[in-house]
Design a protein around this motif. Structure first.
Motif, PDB file in Angstrom:
ATOM      1  N   TYR A  57       1.062  -2.372   0.996  1.00 56.13           N
ATOM      2  CA  TYR A  57       1.884  -1.977  -0.384  1.00 56.13           C
ATOM      3  C   TYR A  57       1.648  -0.460  -0.521  1.00 56.13           C
ATOM      4  O   TYR A  57       0.630  -0.029  -0.095  1.00 56.13           O
ATOM      5  N   ASP A  58       2.787  -0.144  -1.317  1.00 53.03           N
ATOM      6  CA  ASP A  58       2.415   1.236  -1.721  1.00 53.03           C
ATOM      7  C   ASP A  58       2.426   1.343  -3.047  1.00 53.03           C
ATOM      8  O   ASP A  58       3.141   0.672  -3.934  1.00 53.03           O
ATOM      9  N   PHE A  59       1.553   2.071  -3.835  1.00 54.33           N
ATOM     10  CA  PHE A  59       1.200   2.018  -5.196  1.00 54.33           C
ATOM     11  C   PHE A  59       0.839   3.349  -5.459  1.00 54.33           C
ATOM     12  O   PHE A  59       0.386   4.167  -4.746  1.00 54.33           O
ATOM     13  N   ARG A  60       0.696   3.546  -7.027  1.00 54.69           N
ATOM     14  CA  ARG A  60       0.346   4.566  -7.543  1.00 54.69           C
ATOM     15  C   ARG A  60      -1.265   4.937  -7.268  1.00 54.69           C
ATOM     16  O   ARG A  60      -1.984   4.072  -7.079  1.00 54.69           O
ATOM     17  N   PHE A  61      -1.527   6.284  -7.095  1.00 55.48           N
ATOM     18  CA  PHE A  61      -2.835   6.432  -6.854  1.00 55.48           C
ATOM     19  C   PHE A  61      -3.430   6.049  -5.460  1.00 55.48           C
ATOM     20  O   PHE A  61      -4.630   5.867  -5.549  1.00 55.48           O
ATOM     21  N   LYS A  62      -2.544   5.457  -4.449  1.00 54.04           N
ATOM     22  CA  LYS A  62      -3.098   4.889  -3.347  1.00 54.04           C
ATOM     23  C   LYS A  62      -4.090   5.635  -2.561  1.00 54.04           C
ATOM     24  O   LYS A  62      -5.182   5.327  -2.125  1.00 54.04           O
ATOM     25  N   SER A  72      10.463   3.315  -6.888  1.00 53.34           N
ATOM     26  CA  SER A  72       9.980   4.710  -7.533  1.00 53.34           C
ATOM     27  C   SER A  72      11.153   5.862  -7.674  1.00 53.34           C
ATOM     28  O   SER A  72      10.885   6.893  -6.897  1.00 53.34           O
TER      29      SER A  72
END
Ligand SMILES: Nc1ncnc2c1ncn2[C@@H]1O[C@H](COP(=O)(O)OP(=O)(O)OP(=O)(O)O)[C@@H](O)[C@H]1O
Ligand SMILES: [Mg+2]
Lengths: 264, 375
Positions: free
Chosen positions: A94-99, B14
Motif C-alpha cells: 500500500y501507498d499511504f501518507r507518511f509512509k 490522491s
C-alpha cells in the motif's frame, strides 16, 4: 581451473581473502584458542584438546543461559514475525501518507544505539510498573528484532506483484485464503529467513539484555560477559566458538538454502 | 437490458482523477473494447469492475445488480492481468484449478474442468509445468484458462496481447474471439491498439484522460467520430487543423492554418470561426499525375483538389503509401492498395494532383488537446 585465473580475478580473490581475514580473523583466533591446552587465552598454541568443550558439562549455568537465550530468541523471533510480517506486507502493498516516516520509525531499532534502546525500555517498564521479567526481556528483544523480519520479508515481496493476490481474489479467495494459499507460500523463504535472522540477532545481543537481566533471564552473552569480567580462558573461547559457528551456520542457511539476501 | 453498466464512474487517486465521469455498457455476450493511449485510465476502470478499487463516485451494475462495493472475491468475474499474475508456486493445473478449489468442486470434476479449459486454450500436456517454465504466450493462455474455468459472469482482459510478438498476437486475438463467442461471455477487452479494438469488438469505448469520449460500434466509431480525439486516434488519418468557415451546399468549409480551403462533412453542426479539425483517412486520398484523365468525371477544379508533390514512397507489401507535400506546410499521406509492385505509378519528386471526396473528409470541432501523431 587455477591455470585460467587471470590477473584480475587473482586480484579479486586476494581482496576477498583479505576481507575474510579481517572479518573472520578474530573469530578464527578465538576458535583456535578454544582447542589450546594452555590455560590462558590468548596464548601460544601448546597442544590440541577438546577438553574445554567437555568442561561445559561442569558449568550448568552456561547451559541454563544457553537455554534462556534459545527461549528468548524463539519468543522474540516469533513475536517479531507476527508483527513484522503484516507490517512488511502493508509497506510493500500500500501507498499511504507518511509512509517514509512510518518506515523510518519501524526500522529505527536497527540504527539506534542499543544502549539507548535498553535504557529507554527499562524506563518504560519502570513507568508501567512492570518488573523486569523473563517475558519482558523477550518482548523487548522482539521490538529490537522486528525490523530484521521486516527487511527479510520486504526483500522477498519486492518481486511479488500485488496482482497475484488480486487474481486469487477474482477467483473467489477471501483475504484469509489469499494470505494462507498465496502470500504465505510464495514468501515462505522470506519468513523463514526473517525468523532465523531475528533469532540470531536476539541470540547474540548483549546491550539490551544488560539492562533487564534477572536471575531467571540471564542470557548466554550476559553469562559470558560476567565470566569474562573475572577471567578470560580457553573455556570461554570454546563457548564463544560455539555461538560463532551457530550464527555462521544460520546465515549460511538463509543465504544459500533459502536464497534470501539479507545484507545488500 | 445491459449486462454491464458503468455509470458516471470516477476514481480519484490522491489528487489525480484517473477515471473521470466515464460511462459505457455492454449487452450480455458482447465484447467491448476500452481503447485509449497509455495512462488514460483503462486499467483503473477494469479494476473497478473487478472490485479491486472502489469508485469515488458513480455506479457499476452487473446483471441487474449494483456491485460497486461488493468485494472482488464475491463477484465471480474472471480477469487476466497485463503481467499475467500467475501463482508462481503452483503448477499450471493448480493455477487453473484454483478457482474451482475455492468453489469446493470435487477432485474428479475439477480435474475434468481444468483439462477442458487447458484444451480450449490449446495447452494440453503442460499441466505439470510451473509458470516460470512457460513462454509469455503460454502464460497468457494459462491466465485465460484460469479465468474462464470458473464460468464467470464476465471476463476482463487487460491488454492480453501487448506482450506477444506480431504472429502470436494475431493468432491469440482470433482465439480469444472464438472462445469468447463460444462461451457467450460478456467481455471487457482493454487495449491501446485501435486496430485490435476495431477487429475484435462488438462495441468500443474510446478513452482519453479518464473520460469515455465516444462509445459505439466499431463502424460508428471509425466512420462517425464525434470528437477530434477519436477522429485522430482511430484509423490512420491525415489531420489538418484550421478554422471552420461557412456552409456550402451541404458541406462545411474550412481553412487550414496553412491557408488551404477545403470542404468536408461535419459530424455535428460547427460554428464558422471556431477551431476545426479535418480528418481524411489515408485510404480515401487519391493521388494522380496532374494530366491523368478523370475516371469518375469529377470536376478537376472542384473543392478538395490540390496540386502537390510526392516526397516519399513507403512500400507496404499489399499497399503503397505516398507521403506528399501540399502547399508549404501540410503533409498528406495516401495509401493505395496494389496487386504488385508494378502498380506503383508514381515516383518521389513527381508533381501530383491530390484529391479526396468531401464526404470522406470529416470536420470536427477541435477540442483543445495535445497534438496527436497522425500515424
Ligand atoms: N494506485 C494508484 N495510485 C495513484 N495513481 C494511480 C494508481 N493507479 C493508476 N494511477 C494513475 O491513474 C492513471 C490511469 O492509470 P491506468 O493504469 O488506469 O492507465 P491505463 O490506461 O491502463 O494505461 P496503460 O495503457 O499504460 O496500461 C495514470 O495516470 C496512473 O498514474
Ligand atoms: Mg493498463
Amino acid at each position: 581451473m587455477s591455470a585460467r585465473i587471470s590477473l584480475g580475478s587473482a586480484g579479486a580473490i586476494a581482496w576477498l581473502v583479505l576481507i575474510y581475514l579481517f572479518v573472520l580473523g578474530p573469530a578464527a583466533v578465538v576458535i583456535i584458542g578454544s582447542f589450546n591446552t594452555a590455560t590462558s587465552f590468548p596464548s601460544d598454541f601448546e597442544g590440541f584438546t577438546f577438553g574445554w568443550y567437555a568442561q561445559l558439562g561442569e558449568h550448568p549455568e552456561f547451559l541454563d543461559a544457553l537455554f534462556v537465550s534459545i527461549q528468548i530468541g524463539a519468543i522474540a523471533a516469533f513475536v517479531g514475525s507476527v508483527i513484522g510480517i503484516p507490517v512488511a506486507l502493508a509497506l510493500a502493498r500500500y501507498d499511504f501518507r507518511f509512509k517514509g516516516m512510518i518506515t523510518a520509525f519501524i526500522m529505527a531499532p536497527l540504527i539506534l544505539p542499543q544502549i539507548v534502546l535498553g535504557m529507554a525500555m527499562l524506563q518504560l517498564l519502570t513507568a508501567l510498573q512492570l518488573p523486569a521479567t523473563f517475558l519482558g526481556l523477550a518482548l523487548i528483544h522482539a521490538v529490537f528484532v522486528m525490523p530484521y523480519v521486516v527487511r527479510a520479508m520486504l526483500s522477498c515481496l519486492t518481486g511479488l506483484s500485488p496482482s497475484v493476490s488480486e487474481a486469487a481474489a477474482s477467483l473467489g479467495a477471501n483475504a484469509w485464503q489469499r494470505f494462507l494459499l498465496i502470500t504465505l507460500p510464495i514468501t515462505r523463504a522470506g519468513i523463514m529467513a526473517g525468523f532465523i535472522f531475528a533469532f540470531i540477532m536476539s541470540f547474540i545481543n548483549l546491550p539490551l539484555s544488560l539492562f533487564l537481566t534477572t536471575p531467571t533471564s540471564t542470557t548466554l552473552p550476559i553469562r559470558m560477559f560476567a565470566y569474562m569480567e573475572s577471567q578470560i580462558d580457553p573455556f570461554i573461547a570454546a563457548v564463544g566458538s560455539l555461538t560463532v559457528i551457530a550464527v555462521i551456520a544460520g546465515s549460511f542457511f538463509i543465504e544459500k538454502i533459502l536464497k534470501v539476501r539479507l545484507l545488500a | 437490458m445491459n449486462w454491464l453498466e458503468f455509470r458516471n464512474v470516477s476514481k480519484q487517486f490522491s489528487g489525480h482523477l484517473a477515471v473521470d465521469d466515464a460511462s459505457f455498457s455492454a449487452q450480455e455476450g458482447e465484447i467491448i473494447c476500452l481503447v485509449g493511449p497509455s495512462g488514460c485510465g483503462k486499467t483503473t476502470a477494469l479494476r473497478m469492475i473487478a472490485g479491486f478499487e472502489t469508485p469515488t463516485s458513480g455506479e457499476i451494475w452487473l446483471g441487474g445488480h449494483e456491485v460497486s462495493t461488493l468485494p472482488a472475491h464475491k463477484r465471480n468475474i474472471g480477469i487476466t492481468f497485463q503481467n499475467y499474475a500467475l501463482f508462481p508456486h503452483m503448477t499450471v493445473a493448480a493455477n487453473v484449478g484454483f478457482g474451482l478449489r475455492m468453489r469446493k468442486f470435487g477432485r474428479e470434476e475439477s480435474r475434468a474442468k481444468v483439462a477442458a479449459a487447458l484444451a480450449m486454450v490449446r495447452l494440453d500436456g503442460l499441466d505439470a509445468r510451473y509458470p516460470s517454465q512457460l513462454s509469455g504466450g503460454q502464460q497468457q493462455r494459462v491466465a485465460l484458462a484460469r479465468a474462464i474455468v470458473i464460468e464467470p459472469v464476465m471476463l476482463l482482459l487487460d491488454e492480453p496481447l501487448s506482450n506477444l510478438d506480431a504472429m502470436l498476437r494475431e493468432e491469440m486475438r482470433v482465439e480469444i474471439k472464438e472462445i469468447q463467442s463460444r462461451l457467450k461471455i460478456t467481455t471487457v477487452f482493454v487495449t491501446h491498439d485501435q486496430e485490435e479494438a476495431l477487429t475484435i469488438s462488438d462495441r468500443i469505448a474510446v478513452m482519453q484522460a479518464g473520460q469515455v469520449v465516444q462509445e459505439g460500434t466499431p463502424v460508428e466509431v471509425f466512420e462517425r467520430p464525434q470528437h477530434s480525439f477519436v477522429a485522430s486516434f482511430i484509423g490512420q488519418s491525415n489531420l489538418l487543423r484550421g478554422v471552420a468557415a461557412a456552409e456550402v451546399d451541404g458541406h462545411v468549409g474550412m481553412r487550414t492554418h496553412s491557408g488551404i480551403d477545403l470542404h468536408g462533412r461535419p459530424i455535428k453542426p460547427i460554428e464558422p470561426g471556431t477551431p476545426a479539425l479535418a480528418v481524411i483517412r489515408h485510404s480515401r486520398v487519391r493521388v494522380e499525375k496532374p494530366d491523368s484523365p478523370d475516371s469518375d468525371g469529377s470536376d478537376k477544379a472542384g473543392p478538395n483538389v490540390f496540386s502537390g508533390r510526392v516526397e516519399l514512397i513507403n512500400y507496404l507489401g499489399d499497399s503503397v503509401q505516398y507521403v506528399c507535400s501540399l502547399g508549404d506546410a501540410e503533409r498528406i499521406i495516401a495509401t493505395v492498395a496494389i496487386a504488385n509492385a508494378a502498380d506503383i505509378a508514381l515516383a518521389a519528386g513527381d508533381d501530383v494532383r491530390i484529391s479526396w471526396p468531401a464526404g470522406d473528409c470529416l470536420v470536427v470541432a477541435d477540442a483543445s488537446m495535445p497534438d496527436q501523431d497522425d500515424d
